[in-house]
Enzyme design. Structure first.
Site, PDB file in Angstrom:
ATOM      1  N   GLY A  78     -16.466  -4.816   6.610  1.00 48.65           N
ATOM      2  CA  GLY A  78     -15.427  -5.827   6.678  1.00 48.65           C
ATOM      3  C   GLY A  78     -14.220  -5.258   7.392  1.00 48.65           C
ATOM      4  N   GLN A  83      -5.752  -4.533  10.551  1.00 49.41           N
ATOM      5  CA  GLN A  83      -6.357  -3.224  10.797  1.00 49.41           C
ATOM      6  C   GLN A  83      -6.591  -2.955  12.280  1.00 49.41           C
ATOM      7  OE1 GLN A  83      -9.484  -3.862   7.551  1.00 49.41           O
ATOM      8  NE2 GLN A  83      -9.052  -1.651   7.367  1.00 49.41           N
ATOM      9  N   CYS A 127     -11.743   2.432   2.573  1.00 48.44           N
ATOM     10  CA  CYS A 127     -11.068   1.543   3.513  1.00 48.44           C
ATOM     11  C   CYS A 127     -11.064   2.223   4.874  1.00 48.44           C
ATOM     12  CB  CYS A 127      -9.634   1.273   3.049  1.00 48.44           C
ATOM     13  SG  CYS A 127      -8.681   0.206   4.155  1.00 48.44           S
ATOM     14  N   LEU A 128     -11.384   1.462   5.914  1.00 45.38           N
ATOM     15  CA  LEU A 128     -11.410   2.050   7.256  1.00 45.38           C
ATOM     16  C   LEU A 128     -10.035   2.546   7.679  1.00 45.38           C
ATOM     17  CD1 LEU A 128     -13.733  -0.518   9.082  1.00 45.38           C
ATOM     18  CD2 LEU A 128     -14.352   1.679   8.043  1.00 45.38           C
ATOM     19  N   HIS A 169     -11.324  -7.334  -1.038  1.00 46.65           N
ATOM     20  CA  HIS A 169     -10.701  -6.256  -0.266  1.00 46.65           C
ATOM     21  C   HIS A 169     -10.066  -6.804   1.010  1.00 46.65           C
ATOM     22  CE1 HIS A 169     -10.793  -1.880   1.154  1.00 46.65           C
ATOM     23  NE2 HIS A 169     -10.478  -2.557   2.255  1.00 46.65           N
ATOM     24  N   GLU A 170     -10.825  -7.588   1.777  1.00 54.21           N
ATOM     25  CA  GLU A 170     -10.332  -8.059   3.070  1.00 54.21           C
ATOM     26  C   GLU A 170      -9.248  -9.125   2.906  1.00 54.21           C
ATOM     27  OE1 GLU A 170     -11.045  -6.246   5.429  1.00 54.21           O
ATOM     28  OE2 GLU A 170     -12.772  -5.253   4.522  1.00 54.21           O
ATOM     29  N   HIS A 173      -5.999  -7.539   2.134  1.00 52.63           N
ATOM     30  CA  HIS A 173      -5.389  -6.934   3.320  1.00 52.63           C
ATOM     31  C   HIS A 173      -4.393  -7.895   3.965  1.00 52.63           C
ATOM     32  CE1 HIS A 173      -6.639  -2.975   4.607  1.00 52.63           C
ATOM     33  NE2 HIS A 173      -7.918  -3.220   4.386  1.00 52.63           N
TER      34      HIS A 173
END
Length: 228
Positions: A78, A83, A127-128, A169-170, A173
């Site tokens: 995701g 990001q 998390c990326l 999570h997304e 963000h």
């Protein structure tokens, strides 16, 4: 010959609808460019994103293409628009759940409803934007996402388990909330330690995958741009 009773073929769901013959990489990913993923501490990650007001535009389509490509290069499941440095309420996802079913899509202006009555689940989460760090985190076991697709058509997605964790999570963000914000101070320190130890290897891997996918590798600073 063994019985086939009880076996099922995995299904691919595109924005919640089953589809046939879906490629290994989403068409958006194949078209898109790999971008640099912003890192914890950069303001765009910690500020609520803006609502998308124009749909079916080349700019929105290009953003979604690039987000899919960036997610695949980073081996993510995701990715939210902040990001890649864009403060718009958009996220993309491509993951396989515990049943082996694949879920793919891009959601614009998502509204998150967490199922607080579902049994909570604790899993290692990363998390990326905190490359290389994974910490156990409790999340609700179910969630609903309501929003629109890139053309403004309505989207409603019900999720449990791993998919629900991804959606939560997304979507968070886009409110400027990272998984980091749910961690204890000790967990945050551990996540930063992991990040410092693993970041160089993670970024080198992203570089190699970009080349394999015939993408121009994004450039990252030697130290995290938003280093804490």
């Amino acid at each position: 010959m063994p019985s086939r009773i009880g076996r099922r073929r995995p299904v691919t769901y595109l924005l919640g609808e089953p589809v046939d013959d879906y490629p290994a990489y989403a068409p958006e990913s194949q078209r898109g460019h790999a971008l640099r993923i912003t890192e914890i501490g950069e303001p765009v990650l910690h500020t609520p994103a803006r609502t998308v007001t124009e749909f079916s535009t080349p700019e929105l389509a290009r953003l979604i293409d690039d987000m899919f490509a960036t997610m695949d290069v980073a081996e993510g499941v995701g990715l939210a628009a902040p990001q890649v440095g864009v403060d718009l309420r958009v996220f993309v996802y491509d993951l396989t759940d515990d049943r082996g079913d694949r879920h793919v899509g891009a959601v614009v202006n998502p509204q998150l409803e967490m199922d607080l009555e579902a049994d909570p689940e604790t899993e290692d989460e990363g998390c990326l934007s905190v490359p290389g760090a994974y910490v156990p985190l409790v999340r609700p076991g179910g969630a609903t996402i309501r929003g629109v697709d890139q053309n403004g058509g309505p989207v409603q997605l019900e999720a449990t388990g791993y998919l629900a964790r991804c959606f939560i999570h997304e979507a968070q963000h886009l409110d400027g909330v990272l998984y980091w914000d749910h961690l204890t101070p000790e967990q945050q320190a551990d996540a930063l330690r992991q990040r410092d130890e693993q970041r160089a290897d993670v970024l080198a891997n992203r570089h190699e995958i970009a080349l394999e996918l015939e993408k121009t590798p994004p450039e990252y600073p030697k130290e995290p741009a938003g280093a804490k």
